[in-house]
Design a protein around this motif. Structure first.
Motif, PDB file in Angstrom:
ATOM      1  N   LYS A   1      -8.326  -2.757  -8.720  1.00 55.30           N
ATOM      2  CA  LYS A   1      -8.785  -2.713  -7.327  1.00 55.30           C
ATOM      3  C   LYS A   1     -10.297  -2.652  -7.198  1.00 55.30           C
TER       4      LYS A   1
ATOM      5  N   LEU B   1      -1.633  -1.730  -4.096  1.00 55.45           N
ATOM      6  CA  LEU B   1      -2.447  -0.518  -4.195  1.00 55.45           C
ATOM      7  C   LEU B   1      -1.601   0.737  -4.391  1.00 55.45           C
TER       8      LEU B   1
ATOM      9  N   CYS C   1      -2.876  -0.318 -10.105  1.00 50.69           N
ATOM     10  CA  CYS C   1      -3.119  -1.167  -8.930  1.00 50.69           C
ATOM     11  C   CYS C   1      -3.540  -2.542  -9.420  1.00 50.69           C
TER      12      CYS C   1
ATOM     13  N   GLY D   1       0.824  -1.200   0.000  1.00 49.79           N
ATOM     14  CA  GLY D   1       0.000   0.000   0.000  1.00 49.79           C
ATOM     15  C   GLY D   1       0.857   1.246   0.000  1.00 49.79           C
TER      16      GLY D   1
ATOM     17  N   LEU E   1     -11.390  -3.709   0.319  1.00 50.84           N
ATOM     18  CA  LEU E   1     -10.558  -2.636  -0.213  1.00 50.84           C
ATOM     19  C   LEU E   1     -11.375  -1.394  -0.527  1.00 50.84           C
TER      20      LEU E   1
END
Length: 258
Positions: free
Chosen positions: A225, A199, A241, A157, A257
């Protein structure tokens, strides 16, 4: 010689050339700014030079798209090679044994063949569209884990925006972070991981092309995502992502998410 055998020859040559630099300061020597916008280190350049020279000599493809060189016409047969010469450069530089060579072959915009070589441990991951995924010649498939609270997932992330990954990190059973996306995608295909989440919006086609095909051919699901089909640009300065799972936990992963 077929694609897989060519890749094995390339991997052996790359491994022999970079081993003296693994874990040594000179591996991190700055060579230039890569096409992806990040610094090209000496170990990257050594590996890339070997691969591109081999591809030119064997005329395996007409174009190479690499993390360091960008897009290069090489005058061979039709098709495009997506190349990451050292996936997990920081691991290689610091001597952490998790780095790989990643090669994907595409025709008409479709990835047809994929090869990832674990340069630290010697494992070979190979996949061909509609023909399955193989680790060291043995056909593999994704895990049968059905619940997030039983799952093991590698999670990346943005370091300044941890809220999303903390939320899913509280739900999954085990959280991993290895530092080489091509291998991690292959680990999902081999059922060593139940999922791989990135991400950061920095994953490039050269990072993911081979691992994505391997994961899919092993029965996995790979999306953006939001759960939509993922579309990478051939411009290696642009990232995306990516969510890859065994398929069984994909919907719940996307929900957390969000």
């Amino acid at each position: 010689m077929n694609f897989q055998d060519c890749c094995e020859e390339i991997a052996n040559e790359v491994k022999s050339a970079i081993i003296p630099y693994v874990g040594r300061p000179e591996a991190a020597e700055f060579i230039r700014q890569g096409a992806d916008g990040t610094p090209t280190k000496k170990i990257d350049q050594i590996a890339e030079d070997i691969v591109i020279r081999y591809l030119k000599e064997k005329k395996i493809c007409s174009m190479v798209i690499s993390e360091e060189a960008g897009c290069e016409e090489i005058g061979g047969k039709s098709g495009t090679i997506y190349l990451d010469p050292v996936d997990g450069t920081h691991n290689a530089i610091t001597g952490n044994p998790f780095y790989a060579l990643s090669i994907a072959f595409a025709e008409d915009g479709v990835i047809k063949k994929a090869y990832v070589k674990d340069l630290a441990h010697g494992e070979s991951f190979y996949a061909e569209k509609d023909k399955g995924a193989f680790c060291n010649g043995i056909k593999v498939k994704v895990s049968d884990t059905e619940f997030l609270d039983k799952s093991t997932i590698s999670v990346y992330g943005k370091k300044f925006d941890p809220e999303t990954i903390v939320k899913i990190g509280e739900k999954i059973r085990r959280w991993r972070l290895y530092g080489a996306s091509a291998l991690e995608l292959c680990y999902v295909g081999c059922a060593r991981l139940d999922g791989f989440i990135d991400l950061r919006n920095t994953l490039r086609v050269t990072d993911a092309a081979a691992g994505m095909l391997f994961c899919k051919e092993a029965g996995g699901t790979v999306t953006d995502k939001c759960g939509r089909p993922i579309q990478f640009s051939d411009d290696v300065s642009r990232g995306e992502c990516l969510i890859a799972t065994n398929g069984l936990i994909h919907k719940k992963t996307i929900e957390y998410l969000r």
